[in-house]
Motif scaffolding. Structure first.
Motif, PDB file in Angstrom:
ATOM      1  N   SER A  53      -4.135  -0.400  -0.162  1.00  0.00           N
ATOM      2  CA  SER A  53      -2.865  -1.038  -0.527  1.00  0.00           C
ATOM      3  C   SER A  53      -2.973  -2.549  -0.395  1.00  0.00           C
ATOM      4  CB  SER A  53      -1.736  -0.533   0.378  1.00  0.00           C
ATOM      5  OG  SER A  53      -1.502   0.822   0.141  1.00  0.00           O
ATOM      6  N   SER A  57       2.546  -4.993   0.711  1.00  0.00           N
ATOM      7  CA  SER A  57       3.189  -3.876   0.016  1.00  0.00           C
ATOM      8  C   SER A  57       3.791  -2.883   1.014  1.00  0.00           C
ATOM      9  CB  SER A  57       2.195  -3.184  -0.925  1.00  0.00           C
ATOM     10  OG  SER A  57       1.145  -2.584  -0.202  1.00  0.00           O
ATOM     11  N   ASP A  97       1.656   5.038  -1.721  1.00  0.00           N
ATOM     12  CA  ASP A  97       1.105   3.696  -1.537  1.00  0.00           C
ATOM     13  C   ASP A  97       1.250   2.915  -2.832  1.00  0.00           C
ATOM     14  OD1 ASP A  97      -1.240   3.927  -3.297  1.00  0.00           O
ATOM     15  OD2 ASP A  97      -2.132   5.184  -1.747  1.00  0.00           O
ATOM     16  N   ARG A  98       0.904   1.651  -2.780  1.00  0.00           N
ATOM     17  CA  ARG A  98       0.971   0.778  -3.957  1.00  0.00           C
ATOM     18  C   ARG A  98      -0.418   0.267  -4.302  1.00  0.00           C
ATOM     19  NH1 ARG A  98       6.079  -1.150  -5.322  1.00  0.00           N
ATOM     20  NH2 ARG A  98       4.971  -1.774  -7.187  1.00  0.00           N
ATOM     21  N   ASN A 151       2.087   7.382  -8.423  1.00  0.00           N
ATOM     22  CA  ASN A 151       3.336   6.820  -7.928  1.00  0.00           C
ATOM     23  C   ASN A 151       3.971   6.082  -9.104  1.00  0.00           C
ATOM     24  OD1 ASN A 151       5.395   5.397  -6.691  1.00  0.00           O
ATOM     25  ND2 ASN A 151       4.140   4.658  -4.992  1.00  0.00           N
ATOM     26  N   GLU A 153       5.929   3.781  -9.144  1.00  0.00           N
ATOM     27  CA  GLU A 153       6.015   2.354  -8.832  1.00  0.00           C
ATOM     28  C   GLU A 153       4.628   1.703  -8.813  1.00  0.00           C
ATOM     29  OE1 GLU A 153       8.030   2.205  -5.091  1.00  0.00           O
ATOM     30  OE2 GLU A 153       9.782   3.250  -5.861  1.00  0.00           O
ATOM     31  N   GLY A 155       0.296   2.889  -7.893  1.00  0.00           N
ATOM     32  CA  GLY A 155      -0.412   3.474  -6.768  1.00  0.00           C
ATOM     33  C   GLY A 155      -0.402   4.987  -6.843  1.00  0.00           C
TER      34      GLY A 155
END
Length: 171
Positions: A53, A57, A97-98, A151, A153, A155
């Motif tokens: 990550s 973040s 996670d990102r 994800n 968003e 990740g």
């Protein structure tokens, strides 16, 4: 178990300026498991999220109890888990996670021994490619499932599903 696993990550999260959003119920619910092995799985997932990550973040860790199998559960896991009765439902842990994400063609391979997603060369601190394989073996030994999804968003989101147990009240 989640709180115990997180205790070792407080300082590394702070050092990397990573934020943790924790969404777990106040009242505990139970799964029959080897606590040390499930903590090992959580350590592996948290360690990977920390490693990949970007600084600044946010990681999101949640725990839910659900009666039905979670949406997005890959078909092979759904067939396997629906094959026996689970009257108390399932414990569903998710860690979002990102990081850079995992390409679609790698989503199954990352759980194989020694497999790593190929990026711009080897990253500092990159492991041997055993952690996710070991984690999946542990979760399978607990009649559960471990998989990854994108994800929305950016990740990845890793999911762990374990059969839940009824709460036993002292008399």
């Amino acid at each position: 178990l989640i709180r115990a696993a997180l205790a070792e990550f407080e300082l590394p999260l702070e050092e990397r300026n990573l934020h943790l959003e924790l969404d777990i119920p106040e009242a505990p619910f139970w799964v029959q498991c080897d606590g040390d092995r499930i903590i090992q799985v959580l350590h592996n997932l948290l360690g990977n999220a920390l490693k990949f990550s970007p600084a600044g973040s946010t990681l999101r860790l949640s725990l839910r109890n659900t009666i039905s199998l979670p949406a997005g559960l890959p078909g092979t896991w759904a067939v396997r888990l629906s094959g026996s009765a689970h009257p108390a439902g399932f414990a569903v842990i998710s860690l979002a996670d990102r990081g850079p994400g995992i390409p679609a063609e790698e989503k199954l391979k990352i759980f194989e021994k020694f497999h790593q997603v190929k990026r711009d060369g080897k990253r500092p601190g990159q492991g041997t490619g055993l952690g996710l394989a070991i984690s999946r073996t542990i979760v399978e030994a607990h009649a559960g499932a471990l998989w990854v999804q994108d994800n929305p968003e950016g990740g990845s989101i890793f999911y762990v599903v374990l059969p839940a147990e009824n709460v036993v009240l002292d008399h």
